[in-house]
Write a protein that holds these residues in place. Structure first.
Motif, PDB file in Angstrom:
ATOM      1  N   PRO A  39      56.126  80.153  68.741  1.00 56.53           N
ATOM      2  CA  PRO A  39      56.301  79.434  70.001  1.00 56.53           C
ATOM      3  C   PRO A  39      55.198  78.409  70.239  1.00 56.53           C
ATOM      4  N   PRO A  40      55.484  77.382  71.027  1.00 60.40           N
ATOM      5  CA  PRO A  40      54.465  76.378  71.350  1.00 60.40           C
ATOM      6  C   PRO A  40      53.221  76.979  72.005  1.00 60.40           C
ATOM      7  N   ASP A  41      53.386  78.094  72.713  1.00 59.69           N
ATOM      8  CA  ASP A  41      52.248  78.733  73.373  1.00 59.69           C
ATOM      9  C   ASP A  41      51.201  79.237  72.390  1.00 59.69           C
ATOM     10  N   ASP A  42      51.545  79.345  71.096  1.00 64.35           N
ATOM     11  CA  ASP A  42      50.593  79.769  70.067  1.00 64.35           C
ATOM     12  C   ASP A  42      49.746  78.607  69.564  1.00 64.35           C
ATOM     13  N   THR A  43      49.920  77.424  70.129  1.00 66.27           N
ATOM     14  CA  THR A  43      49.234  76.234  69.622  1.00 66.27           C
ATOM     15  C   THR A  43      48.432  75.559  70.734  1.00 66.27           C
ATOM     16  N   TYR A  44      47.356  74.914  70.354  1.00 64.50           N
ATOM     17  CA  TYR A  44      46.577  74.109  71.290  1.00 64.50           C
ATOM     18  C   TYR A  44      45.663  73.179  70.504  1.00 64.50           C
ATOM     19  N   VAL A  45      44.988  72.297  71.232  1.00 61.18           N
ATOM     20  CA  VAL A  45      44.103  71.301  70.629  1.00 61.18           C
ATOM     21  C   VAL A  45      42.665  71.565  71.079  1.00 61.18           C
ATOM     22  N   LEU A  46      41.742  71.478  70.129  1.00 57.67           N
ATOM     23  CA  LEU A  46      40.318  71.449  70.441  1.00 57.67           C
ATOM     24  C   LEU A  46      39.827  70.043  70.108  1.00 57.67           C
ATOM     25  N   PHE A  47      38.945  69.529  70.913  1.00 57.75           N
ATOM     26  CA  PHE A  47      38.424  68.185  70.679  1.00 57.75           C
ATOM     27  C   PHE A  47      36.905  68.247  70.671  1.00 57.75           C
ATOM     28  N   PHE A  48      36.302  67.669  69.635  1.00 58.05           N
ATOM     29  CA  PHE A  48      34.852  67.672  69.476  1.00 58.05           C
ATOM     30  C   PHE A  48      34.373  66.221  69.390  1.00 58.05           C
ATOM     31  N   PRO A  49      33.781  65.704  70.476  1.00 54.11           N
ATOM     32  CA  PRO A  49      33.267  64.332  70.426  1.00 54.11           C
ATOM     33  C   PRO A  49      32.165  64.194  69.378  1.00 54.11           C
ATOM     34  N   HIS A  50      32.076  63.036  68.771  1.00 55.65           N
ATOM     35  CA  HIS A  50      31.118  62.818  67.692  1.00 55.65           C
ATOM     36  C   HIS A  50      29.671  63.010  68.140  1.00 55.65           C
ATOM     37  N   ASP A  51      29.381  62.786  69.396  1.00 53.44           N
ATOM     38  CA  ASP A  51      28.006  62.898  69.865  1.00 53.44           C
ATOM     39  C   ASP A  51      27.661  64.276  70.431  1.00 53.44           C
ATOM     40  N   GLU A  52      28.596  65.212  70.346  1.00 54.05           N
ATOM     41  CA  GLU A  52      28.352  66.575  70.835  1.00 54.05           C
ATOM     42  C   GLU A  52      27.834  67.440  69.679  1.00 54.05           C
ATOM     43  N   PRO A  53      26.648  68.043  69.816  1.00 56.20           N
ATOM     44  CA  PRO A  53      26.110  68.864  68.718  1.00 56.20           C
ATOM     45  C   PRO A  53      26.976  70.093  68.448  1.00 56.20           C
ATOM     46  N   ASP A  54      27.084  70.462  67.153  1.00 59.16           N
ATOM     47  CA  ASP A  54      27.803  71.683  66.795  1.00 59.16           C
ATOM     48  C   ASP A  54      26.855  72.876  66.916  1.00 59.16           C
ATOM     49  N   ARG A  60      28.606  64.955  64.605  1.00 64.41           N
ATOM     50  CA  ARG A  60      29.581  64.424  63.660  1.00 64.41           C
ATOM     51  C   ARG A  60      29.480  62.907  63.594  1.00 64.41           C
ATOM     52  N   GLU A  61      30.000  62.377  62.508  1.00 68.80           N
ATOM     53  CA  GLU A  61      30.078  60.926  62.379  1.00 68.80           C
ATOM     54  C   GLU A  61      31.238  60.371  63.210  1.00 68.80           C
ATOM     55  N   HIS A  62      32.321  61.171  63.333  1.00 65.62           N
ATOM     56  CA  HIS A  62      33.518  60.750  64.059  1.00 65.62           C
ATOM     57  C   HIS A  62      33.951  61.866  65.010  1.00 65.62           C
ATOM     58  N   ASP A  63      34.732  61.495  66.027  1.00 68.59           N
ATOM     59  CA  ASP A  63      35.360  62.508  66.876  1.00 68.59           C
ATOM     60  C   ASP A  63      36.279  63.357  66.015  1.00 68.59           C
ATOM     61  N   GLU A  64      36.391  64.636  66.355  1.00 70.18           N
ATOM     62  CA  GLU A  64      37.287  65.532  65.626  1.00 70.18           C
ATOM     63  C   GLU A  64      38.326  66.101  66.577  1.00 70.18           C
ATOM     64  N   MET A  65      39.583  66.029  66.161  1.00 71.57           N
ATOM     65  CA  MET A  65      40.685  66.676  66.867  1.00 71.57           C
ATOM     66  C   MET A  65      41.146  67.817  65.970  1.00 71.57           C
ATOM     67  N   ARG A  66      41.072  69.045  66.472  1.00 71.39           N
ATOM     68  CA  ARG A  66      41.487  70.200  65.673  1.00 71.39           C
ATOM     69  C   ARG A  66      42.710  70.844  66.314  1.00 71.39           C
TER      70      ARG A  66
END
Length: 157
Positions: A39-54, A60-66
Motif C-alpha cells: 500500500p502507499p502508506d508503506d512509502t514516504y520521502v526523506l529529504f536531506f539538504p546538502h548543507d545539513e550535516p549527517d 553532502r555535495e548535493h541535496d538527497e531525496m530518499r
C-alpha cells in the motif's frame, strides 16, 4: 482521497526545496508504484539538504531525496528498501530498519546504482523496487509461500 505514494514529512517543506529533476523523478516513480504489491502508506520521502550535516558531521555535495518503502511492520517481511537520488545518480538498496542508512543485511537484495536523466533513473528505481516487492517471500512464521513443486525443486537442487 486516496493515499499518496511517497508522501513528504510535513516538517520538511520538501516541494519548495526539490529541484525540477527531483520533482520529475518523484512524479514518475509514484506513477510506476501503482503496480506494486504494497500500500502507499508503506512509502514516504526523506529529504536531506546538502548543507545539513549527517550523523558523522559531514555535509553532502548535493541535496538527497530518499524514497523509502518500509515493510518493517508487516508480518511477512522485516525489510526497508530505498531509492536515493542525489543530483543525476540514483542508488537503490536495502535500508537499515532503525535509521534508514544504507545496509545489506539480506544477501539476495543487491544494491544498484545508475547515473542519467530523471526519466531513466525513475524507471530504474521503479523496476528495482518493484522486482523485489514482487518476489515470493518466506513468511514470518517460517512457512514457505512458494508452491509445493517449487519448494521440492529448491530442496533437491
Amino acid at each position: 482521497m486516496d493515499p499518496l505514494w511517497f508522501e513528504f514529512d510535513e516538517r520538511d517543506k520538501i516541494p519548495e526545496n526539490c529541484d525540477p529533476s527531483q520533482r520529475e523523478f518523484l512524479r514518475l516513480v509514484r506513477r510506476g508504484a501503482a503496480e506494486w504489491p504494497c500500500p502507499p502508506d508503506d512509502t514516504y520521502v526523506l529529504f536531506f539538504p546538502h548543507d545539513e550535516p549527517d550523523d558523522d558531521g559531514d555535509t553532502r555535495e548535493h541535496d538527497e531525496m530518499r524514497l523509502v518503502v518500509d515493510l518493517s511492520h508487516q508480518r511477512s517481511r522485516f525489510l526497508v528498501l530505498g531509492a536515493s537520488l542525489e543530483a543525476d545518480t540514483v542508488r537503490c538498496t536495502e535500508l537499515h530498519i532503525c535509521n534508514f542508512a544504507f545496509t545489506q543485511e539480506h544477501p539476495d537484495i543487491v544494491p544498484r546504482e545508475l547515473t542519467g536523466p530523471p526519466e531513466v533513473l525513475a524507471a530504474f528505481a521503479t523496476d528495482w523496487l518493484g522486482e523485489i516487492l514482487h518476489r515470493p517471500s518466506l513468511r514470518y512464521d517460517r512457512r514457505d509461500d512458494r508452491p509445493p513443486a517449487v519448494r521440492s525443486r529448491a530442496s533437491t537442487g
